[in-house]
Design an enzyme around this catalytic site. Sequence first.
Site, short mmCIF file in Angstrom:
data_model
loop_
_atom_site.label_atom_id
_atom_site.label_comp_id
_atom_site.label_asym_id
_atom_site.label_seq_id
_atom_site.Cartn_x
_atom_site.Cartn_y
_atom_site.Cartn_z
N LYS A 41 38.66 39.32 30.09
CA LYS A 41 37.94 38.65 31.13
C LYS A 41 36.61 38.19 30.48
O LYS A 41 36.12 37.06 30.79
CB LYS A 41 37.49 39.59 32.11
CG LYS A 41 38.54 39.94 33.00
CD LYS A 41 38.08 40.78 34.25
CE LYS A 41 39.05 41.30 35.17
NZ LYS A 41 38.51 42.08 36.37
N ASP A 65 36.24 40.74 40.80
CA ASP A 65 37.48 41.51 41.16
C ASP A 65 38.73 40.48 41.18
O ASP A 65 38.39 39.47 42.24
CB ASP A 65 37.27 42.24 42.31
CG ASP A 65 38.13 43.83 42.04
OD1 ASP A 65 38.39 44.05 41.02
OD2 ASP A 65 38.58 44.07 43.50
P1 IMP Z 1 40.64 43.95 38.27
O1 IMP Z 1 40.55 44.75 39.07
O2 IMP Z 1 39.81 42.54 38.72
O3 IMP Z 1 40.11 44.33 36.68
O4 IMP Z 1 42.22 43.14 38.08
C1 IMP Z 1 43.15 43.80 38.73
C2 IMP Z 1 44.51 43.66 37.95
O5 IMP Z 1 44.82 42.18 38.28
C3 IMP Z 1 44.30 43.52 36.27
O6 IMP Z 1 44.49 44.79 35.94
C4 IMP Z 1 45.40 42.75 35.97
O7 IMP Z 1 46.66 43.33 36.21
C5 IMP Z 1 45.16 41.79 37.25
N1 IMP Z 1 44.59 40.41 36.79
C6 IMP Z 1 43.58 39.89 37.07
N2 IMP Z 1 43.12 38.83 36.28
C7 IMP Z 1 44.29 38.43 36.03
C8 IMP Z 1 44.78 37.24 35.22
O8 IMP Z 1 43.85 36.46 35.02
N3 IMP Z 1 46.17 37.10 35.10
C9 IMP Z 1 46.93 38.12 35.08
N4 IMP Z 1 46.69 39.11 35.53
C10 IMP Z 1 45.25 39.34 35.98
#
Ligand code: IMP
Length: 192
Positions: A12, A68
């Site tokens: 990210k 998020d």
């Molecule tokens: P977070 O809680 O925002 O860190 O993200 C939740 C989950 O969504 C991550 O663990 C990834 O599995 C998925 N995710 C978030 N952004 C992406 C992306 O750009 N591509 C693919 N999966 C993503």
Amino acid sequence: MEIIFATNNANKVAEIQAAIGESLKVIPLKDAGILIDIPEPHDTLEANATEKSTVIHRLTGKNCFSEDTGLEITALNGAPGVKSARYAGEDRSFDANIDLVLQQMQGKADRSARFRTVISLIWDDREYQFEGICEGKILEQRSGSNGFGYDPVFVPDGGETSFANMTMEQKNEFSHRKKAVQQLIEFLSQLQ
Ligand code: IMP
């Protein structure tokens, strides 16, 4: 200028730094000396983003932002959504999450899905939110090894292949995160 980004996810950080360019240096938590895993206890992306930026602002007193992201699949009524990171269990395995999605999507005619990113910025003690959406489709099997999370099974509308077959620059032509970051950049540029 520098800004703390409330994450420990190196993918990210790289994507957002590439989207922002060199005018603003994005500092991930560990480089800011903050060694905590911020909880995501809420049932919306908006509330979790607010929680993350608020916790870091309280700890540092500095301007910061969090984001998020969730994958919202139409045929699964918006799942995995806010539970995207832990869809198949607490160990947050990308592989296990994809396996579960592919299993649940077996035989589904409607493959439409979207990534949605919410950024929470705390600037001069006030919170601002920005949203970015990328519409697309879920593949029937994995393709590609770049990126992270659900990238191997997601093809953005207008793209020819999965995010995991794209370079970071190609992914950023479509990406939910890039769209949200663009609004963040516009907001910050108006302040100067
Ligand atoms: P977070 O809680 O925002 O860190 O993200 C939740 C989950 O969504 C991550 O663990 C990834 O599995 C998925 N995710 C978030 N952004 C992406 C992306 O750009 N591509 C693919 N999966 C993503």
